[in-house]
Design an enzyme around this catalytic site. Structure first.
Site, short mmCIF file in Angstrom:
data_model
loop_
_atom_site.label_atom_id
_atom_site.label_comp_id
_atom_site.label_asym_id
_atom_site.label_seq_id
_atom_site.Cartn_x
_atom_site.Cartn_y
_atom_site.Cartn_z
CG HIS A 2 -25.67 9.13 -28.76
ND1 HIS A 2 -26.67 8.30 -29.00
CD2 HIS A 2 -25.45 8.97 -27.45
CE1 HIS A 2 -26.75 7.71 -27.96
NE2 HIS A 2 -25.97 8.06 -26.97
NE ARG A 38 -10.75 22.86 -24.90
CZ ARG A 38 -10.04 23.12 -25.82
NH1 ARG A 38 -9.13 22.23 -26.35
NH2 ARG A 38 -10.10 24.12 -26.65
CB SER A 88 -20.79 11.67 -19.95
OG SER A 88 -19.44 11.68 -20.10
CB THR A 127 -25.38 10.13 -34.48
OG1 THR A 127 -25.06 9.79 -33.19
CG2 THR A 127 -24.88 8.68 -35.13
#
Ligand code: DLZ
Length: 167
Positions: A97, A136, A65, A95
């Site tokens: 991230h 989703r 992404s 984490t």
């Protein structure tokens, strides 16, 4: 936010302009591929439902992404495109991230919209877990890819309408 009040695939079809002459770029992330493939299928299906021609849908894959923003910019710079959809899925891990990727993509896409005066559509799922993403990406909350496609068509239609009214 997809909630019990809003299904991502529900919209008023009569409020979507004809898209038969529109041209779209789609940038998709390889991370969480099962989810992003489902987002892509939703987006392409919805574009076609509104008469977008197969040859006017250009798809490119990026590793994750975080790369969606630059991939989208390449479309804006090197192709004659009406709108760009970015599709990705970031799932919360152990984490930080997650936070950095989400912030980077959100700010990056916002900046691109203004820099190029083009619709860059934010089709990024940011979820706590895999199940929320499944829900989703064609699951019980609909498909974020459908939502991104409808949004893209509406934004291009809006731009065309305003341009026409001011000519
Ligand atoms: C590194 C990473 C992590 C941990 N998680 C995700 C994720 O949930 N979704 C996603 O699309 N990408 C993830 N990535 C990869 C980054 O987006 C990016 O590709 C790498 O940090 C290399 O720049």
């Amino acid at each position: 936010m997809a909630t019990n009040l809003k299904n991502l695939s529900s919209y008023d079809h009569t409020a979507v302009p004809d898209a038969s002459k529109m041209k779209f770029g789609i940038v998709v992330a390889e991370w969480n591929e099962v989810i992003t493939k489902a987002l892509l299928a939703g987006a392409v299906g919805t574009l076609k439902k509104h008469n977008v021609k197969e040859e006017n849908i250009h798809i490119e894959w990026v590793p994750g992404s975080f790369e969606l923003v630059l991939g989208a910019q390449y479309f804006a710079e090197f192709d004659d495109i009406d709108a760009i959809l970015v599709l990705g899925c970031v799932i919360q891990g152990e984490t930080r991230h997650f936070d950095f990727i989400c912030q980077g993509v959100t700010q990056g896409i916002t900046d691109l919209n203004l820099k190029y005066n083009l619709p860059f559509i934010f089709g990024l799922l940011t979820t706590d877990n895999q199940q929320q993403a499944v829900d989703r990406a064609g699951g019980k909350h609909g498909n974020k890819g459908d939502e991104a496609a409808v949004t893209a068509i509406k934004m291009v239609g809006m731009k065309e309408k305003i341009q026409k009214n001011n000519m």
